[in-house]
Design a protein around this motif. Structure first.
Motif, short mmCIF file in Angstrom:
data_model
loop_
_atom_site.label_atom_id
_atom_site.label_comp_id
_atom_site.label_asym_id
_atom_site.label_seq_id
_atom_site.Cartn_x
_atom_site.Cartn_y
_atom_site.Cartn_z
N LYS A 93 0.30 -1.32 -0.14
CA LYS A 93 0.28 0.05 0.23
C LYS A 93 1.22 1.21 -0.09
CE LYS A 93 -4.14 -1.87 2.19
NZ LYS A 93 -5.05 -1.92 3.11
N ALA A 94 2.03 1.26 0.55
CA ALA A 94 2.78 2.83 0.77
C ALA A 94 3.63 2.90 -0.50
CB ALA A 94 4.18 1.81 1.61
N GLN A 95 3.64 1.74 -1.37
CA GLN A 95 4.57 2.22 -2.60
C GLN A 95 3.07 2.48 -3.57
OE1 GLN A 95 4.15 -0.85 -5.15
NE2 GLN A 95 4.32 0.37 -6.81
N LEU A 96 1.66 2.19 -2.93
CA LEU A 96 1.14 2.47 -3.92
C LEU A 96 0.81 4.43 -3.68
CD1 LEU A 96 -1.28 2.35 -6.10
CD2 LEU A 96 -2.35 1.07 -4.41
N GLN A 97 0.25 4.11 -2.55
CA GLN A 97 0.20 5.83 -2.48
C GLN A 97 1.08 6.78 -2.81
OE1 GLN A 97 -3.14 6.56 -1.46
NE2 GLN A 97 -3.55 4.45 -1.33
N LYS A 98 2.36 5.83 -2.49
CA LYS A 98 3.39 7.47 -3.33
C LYS A 98 3.20 7.08 -5.14
CE LYS A 98 8.49 7.62 -3.24
NZ LYS A 98 8.72 7.51 -4.71
N ASN A 99 2.67 6.56 -5.48
CA ASN A 99 2.16 6.23 -6.87
C ASN A 99 1.41 7.32 -7.34
OD1 ASN A 99 1.42 5.71 -9.24
ND2 ASN A 99 2.60 3.79 -9.88
N LYS A 105 0.30 9.93 -5.90
CA LYS A 105 1.06 11.41 -5.27
C LYS A 105 0.88 11.60 -6.54
CE LYS A 105 2.64 13.54 -1.70
NZ LYS A 105 2.32 13.97 -0.17
N GLU A 106 2.53 10.80 -6.71
CA GLU A 106 3.21 11.56 -7.60
C GLU A 106 2.22 12.13 -9.33
OE1 GLU A 106 6.14 8.18 -8.39
OE2 GLU A 106 7.03 8.97 -6.34
N CYS A 157 -10.65 10.22 -10.52
CA CYS A 157 -11.03 9.30 -9.20
C CYS A 157 -10.11 8.27 -8.74
CB CYS A 157 -12.94 8.87 -9.95
SG CYS A 157 -13.86 10.11 -10.31
N VAL A 158 -10.07 8.13 -7.39
CA VAL A 158 -9.44 7.13 -7.22
C VAL A 158 -10.41 5.94 -7.01
CG1 VAL A 158 -8.31 5.84 -5.82
CG2 VAL A 158 -7.19 8.07 -7.22
#
Length: 349
Positions: A299-305, A307-308, A315-316
């Protein structure tokens, strides 16, 4: 005209639109006053379908139904409560509308009018039949709007501010052309969905609505999936199978066949079910009849992606996001395109 009067008029517009489809109340009937507009809009729906091959009666009626559900006293009250509009500060706001889905510029239209300003509308040639009828109905029930609503097919004339929607390329033109005016310039955006593998069949079926409504042409349509490593697409394909009738559209089928042929000739690895192609891709704007997907490890890697790339996203969708499965095509009045508060902009010009 007070804000309360304007709200009441748009409630009447909502009631009028509820006459189309199966969501009309028993207390809302076709009357001599609205019959002319009902018949005219019904005819214009047929014209819109004939003119734009991507418009279907089902999708146009769906759009009208969503607006009828949005324009209620409670929704309008909630939407307008944070704002204070200066009744003496009346400006003319030009709206350059897109035409990718039916009535895509309607939110901007009602935003300008309900905030007390005048509107100058330049419609897309792909969607110019429907809105003028609704505007005529509004003027009929509230003649004060007659001098506040103008449509043009010519070069935009005198105006004080502008809201323009287009592609990334046209946005650059808009930014140059309107550089001396207060503006909201919208660019390309796409929507994505996050899957974990734990979604229910009902949730995946609802996701089908997010993907396929309007043939996937809207910025709120999901064009990409984020899935965990080793995600099994079998349940997803089963859940969306009810949308197979999209192949009844020659335009959709032609796009499906063309994109599949191009991908196969390029030797891309694909998954497909006969009417939808899944392609692993880091991009966001998938072609018609194609859905991109990208794997995530945590999830951390996904959220970083996310945000970038937030400036590319409308929409997400997911179980832990603000937009639930099946909700992208049911935006509330206060859910603004590109996250830009249109009423706040109109309040300050």
């Amino acid at each position: 005209m007070t804000i309360e009067e304007r709200k009441s008029y748009f409630v009447e517009v909502g009631k009028f639109l509820s006459l189309f489809g199966d969501n009309s109340s028993d207390s809302i009937k076709i009357t001599p006053q609205n019959e002319r507009f009902f018949n005219e809009l019904n005819d214009k729906i047929d014209q819109a379908i004939h003119y734009n091959g991507w418009f279907t009666r089902e999708n146009v009626i769906f759009s009208l139904q969503q607006w009828s559900k949005a324009l209620t006293p409670n929704n309008l009250e909630t939407w307008l409560k944070p704002y204070t509009f200066n009744q003496e500060k009346q400006k003319t706001v030009a709206i350059v509308m897109a035409g990718n889905i039916p009535l895509v510029g309607f939110h901007d239209f009602i935003s300008v009018l309900i905030s007390g300003h005048n509107v100058l509308v330049k419609q897309s040639s792909n969607d110019k039949q429907l809105l003028p009828v609704i505007a005529s109905f509004l003027i009929d029930i509230a003649p004060e709007f007659k001098n506040r609503i103008k449509f043009t097919e010519d070069k935009l004339g005198s105006f004080d501010a502008v809201i323009a929607t287009g592609s990334d390329n046209t946005a650059r033109y808009f930014e140059y052309y309107f550089k001396g005016k207060p503006s909201i310039i919208r660019k390309n955006r796409n929507s994505v969905a996050i899957l974990t593998g734990k979604e229910s069949t009902t949730e995946l079926e609802a996701l089908g609505e997010d993907i396929f409504r309007y043939f996937g042409l809207g910025c709120r349509n999901v064009s990409k999936l984020y899935v965990p490593e080793n995600y099994n697409f079998d349940d997803f394909f089963k859940a969306i199978y009810s949308w197979k009738n999209l192949l009844n559209s020659a335009k959709y089928t032609n796009n499906y066949d063309y994109n599949k042929a191009v991908y196969l000739m390029s030797e891309f690895k694909l998954l497909e079910n006969g009417f939808l192609i899944l392609k692993e891709d880091e991009g966001f704007g998938s072609p018609i009849a194609t859905l991109f997907y990208e794997k995530y490890q945590n999830k951390a890697q996904l959220q970083k992606n996310l945000k970038e790339h937030q400036d590319k996203l409308q929409c997400v969708v997911g179980n832990e996001t603000e937009v639930g499965f099946g909700q992208t095509q049911h935006p509330r009045l206060w859910e603004y395109a590109d996250g830009v508060d249109t009423l706040q902009f109109l309040e300050k010009i």
